[in-house]
Design a protein around this motif. Structure first.
Motif, PDB file in Angstrom:
ATOM      1  N   HIS A 162     -50.358  89.658   5.650  1.00 31.19           N
ATOM      2  CA  HIS A 162     -50.237  90.240   7.097  1.00 31.19           C
ATOM      3  C   HIS A 162     -51.489  90.833   7.522  1.00 31.19           C
ATOM      4  CE1 HIS A 162     -45.967  90.175   7.060  1.00 31.19           C
ATOM      5  NE2 HIS A 162     -45.919  90.923   5.770  1.00 31.19           N
ATOM      6  N   LEU A 163     -52.395  90.561   6.677  1.00 29.27           N
ATOM      7  CA  LEU A 163     -53.983  90.594   7.333  1.00 29.27           C
ATOM      8  C   LEU A 163     -54.316  89.639   8.122  1.00 29.27           C
ATOM      9  CD1 LEU A 163     -55.711  91.853   3.937  1.00 29.27           C
ATOM     10  CD2 LEU A 163     -55.172  93.229   6.060  1.00 29.27           C
ATOM     11  N   SER A 164     -53.477  88.565   8.209  1.00 35.91           N
ATOM     12  CA  SER A 164     -54.093  87.592   8.910  1.00 35.91           C
ATOM     13  C   SER A 164     -52.961  87.318  10.252  1.00 35.91           C
ATOM     14  CB  SER A 164     -53.916  86.183   8.144  1.00 35.91           C
ATOM     15  OG  SER A 164     -54.845  86.301   7.172  1.00 35.91           O
ATOM     16  N   THR A 165     -52.497  88.505  10.715  1.00 37.59           N
ATOM     17  CA  THR A 165     -51.301  88.246  11.762  1.00 37.59           C
ATOM     18  C   THR A 165     -51.765  89.105  12.870  1.00 37.59           C
ATOM     19  OG1 THR A 165     -50.227  90.169  10.726  1.00 37.59           O
ATOM     20  CG2 THR A 165     -49.486  87.924  10.031  1.00 37.59           C
ATOM     21  N   ASN A 166     -50.961  89.652  13.691  1.00 37.41           N
ATOM     22  CA  ASN A 166     -51.181  90.374  15.096  1.00 37.41           C
ATOM     23  C   ASN A 166     -52.024  91.730  14.738  1.00 37.41           C
ATOM     24  OD1 ASN A 166     -49.163  92.636  15.249  1.00 37.41           O
ATOM     25  ND2 ASN A 166     -47.939  90.805  14.908  1.00 37.41           N
ATOM     26  N   MET A 167     -52.456  91.916  15.618  1.00 37.46           N
ATOM     27  CA  MET A 167     -53.459  93.398  15.439  1.00 37.46           C
ATOM     28  C   MET A 167     -52.771  94.356  14.983  1.00 37.46           C
ATOM     29  SD  MET A 167     -56.606  93.857  16.139  1.00 37.46           S
ATOM     30  CE  MET A 167     -57.249  92.803  17.197  1.00 37.46           C
ATOM     31  N   ASP A 168     -51.502  94.868  15.513  1.00 34.63           N
ATOM     32  CA  ASP A 168     -50.800  95.922  14.994  1.00 34.63           C
ATOM     33  C   ASP A 168     -50.262  95.776  13.487  1.00 34.63           C
ATOM     34  OD1 ASP A 168     -51.127  97.339  17.213  1.00 34.63           O
ATOM     35  OD2 ASP A 168     -48.992  96.792  18.045  1.00 34.63           O
ATOM     36  N   THR A 169     -49.834  94.676  13.146  1.00 40.80           N
ATOM     37  CA  THR A 169     -49.382  94.614  11.953  1.00 40.80           C
ATOM     38  C   THR A 169     -50.799  94.407  10.988  1.00 40.80           C
ATOM     39  OG1 THR A 169     -47.452  93.195  12.536  1.00 40.80           O
ATOM     40  CG2 THR A 169     -48.256  93.037  10.115  1.00 40.80           C
ATOM     41  N   ARG A 170     -51.713  93.703  11.282  1.00 38.94           N
ATOM     42  CA  ARG A 170     -52.851  93.904  10.482  1.00 38.94           C
ATOM     43  C   ARG A 170     -53.486  95.287  10.282  1.00 38.94           C
ATOM     44  NH1 ARG A 170     -57.531  90.088  12.898  1.00 38.94           N
ATOM     45  NH2 ARG A 170     -56.089  88.776  13.055  1.00 38.94           N
ATOM     46  N   HIS A 171     -53.499  95.879  10.989  1.00 39.00           N
ATOM     47  CA  HIS A 171     -53.983  97.482  11.076  1.00 39.00           C
ATOM     48  C   HIS A 171     -53.165  98.158  10.010  1.00 39.00           C
ATOM     49  CE1 HIS A 171     -57.371  97.708  13.446  1.00 39.00           C
ATOM     50  NE2 HIS A 171     -56.706  97.069  14.506  1.00 39.00           N
ATOM     51  N   ALA A 172     -51.779  97.983  10.134  1.00 35.05           N
ATOM     52  CA  ALA A 172     -50.767  98.671   9.094  1.00 35.05           C
ATOM     53  C   ALA A 172     -50.899  98.189   7.822  1.00 35.05           C
ATOM     54  CB  ALA A 172     -49.561  98.362   9.648  1.00 35.05           C
ATOM     55  N   ALA A 173     -51.127  96.757   7.550  1.00 34.15           N
ATOM     56  CA  ALA A 173     -51.413  96.165   6.124  1.00 34.15           C
ATOM     57  C   ALA A 173     -52.749  96.663   5.761  1.00 34.15           C
ATOM     58  CB  ALA A 173     -51.450  94.763   6.286  1.00 34.15           C
TER      59      ALA A 173
END
Length: 198
Positions: A104-115
């Motif tokens: 999830h570090l390589s996905t959309n911005m919100d998910t990346r910040h959460a990861a």
């Protein structure tokens, strides 16, 4: 008190209901619950942890699960921050939380910040430090940390700051427990990571 008053049973029913937006409200309750030591026990005993992990680990999460992903990841970050090493051992070793979080570090911005929030919370514990820096999936050293080094060189300021914050937290954890065997084992990988940020 919340459990006996029925608040948590209501949140659990909402979480397992069919209204995807109402599930977000349940996740907000779970995130608040996660800040307390007793919250981990409740989430575990009611199998909410496994259900949230299923969302994180889904190969094709779908539109609604994708909506839930950031909230689920933030809930796990709260659990790690509140629970310390004991909770970290369970989440990282038994439930393989980092294994599910890395993609999830390589996905959309919100998910990346959460990861990234999950990684930073994990980095504040000795088991988390070891899990982040240990060889993984046949790789070793800095190669096992992709895409974290790349994020430290990101052009997006908030993303870069988050990645650097994780590295700083790992240094703080290593400095607090320099003689711990788990820390000693990953010091070369930590030094390599710090050098990429220089």
């Amino acid at each position: 008190f919340c459990d006996s008053s029925g608040v948590l049973s209501g949140a659990l029913a909402a979480w397992r209901g069919s209204d995807e937006l109402i599930k977000l409200n349940a996740l907000e309750v779970f995130a608040q619950l996660a800040k307390r030591h007793s919250g981990f026990r409740w989430l575990s005993s009611n199998r909410v942890l496994e259900e949230m992990l299923a969302i994180i680990g889904a190969s094709d999460p779908g539109a609604f699960n994708d909506l839930h992903l950031p909230a689920v990841l933030h809930c796990f970050a709260e659990l790690l921050e509140a629970g310390g090493d004991d909770t970290a051992i369970i989440l990282l070793q038994r439930y393989k939380l980092l294994h599910h979080s890395w993609p999830h570090l390589s996905t959309n911005m919100d998910t990346r910040h959460a990861a990234l929030a999950v990684l930073r919370a994990a980095a504040s514990t000795v088991p988390g430090l070891h899990a982040i820096l240990s060889p993984a999936s046949g790789t070793s050293g800095i190669d096992a940390l992709q895409p974290l080094p790349a994020l430290m060189r990101a052009t997006e300021t908030k993303m870069k700051a988050s990645a650097l914050s994780i590295t700083a937290q790992m240094c703080l954890t290593a400095g607090a427990w320099p003689a711990a065997a788990e820390v000693v084992a990953v010091q070369p990988a930590l030094r390599a990571l710090v050098e990429t940020a220089a």
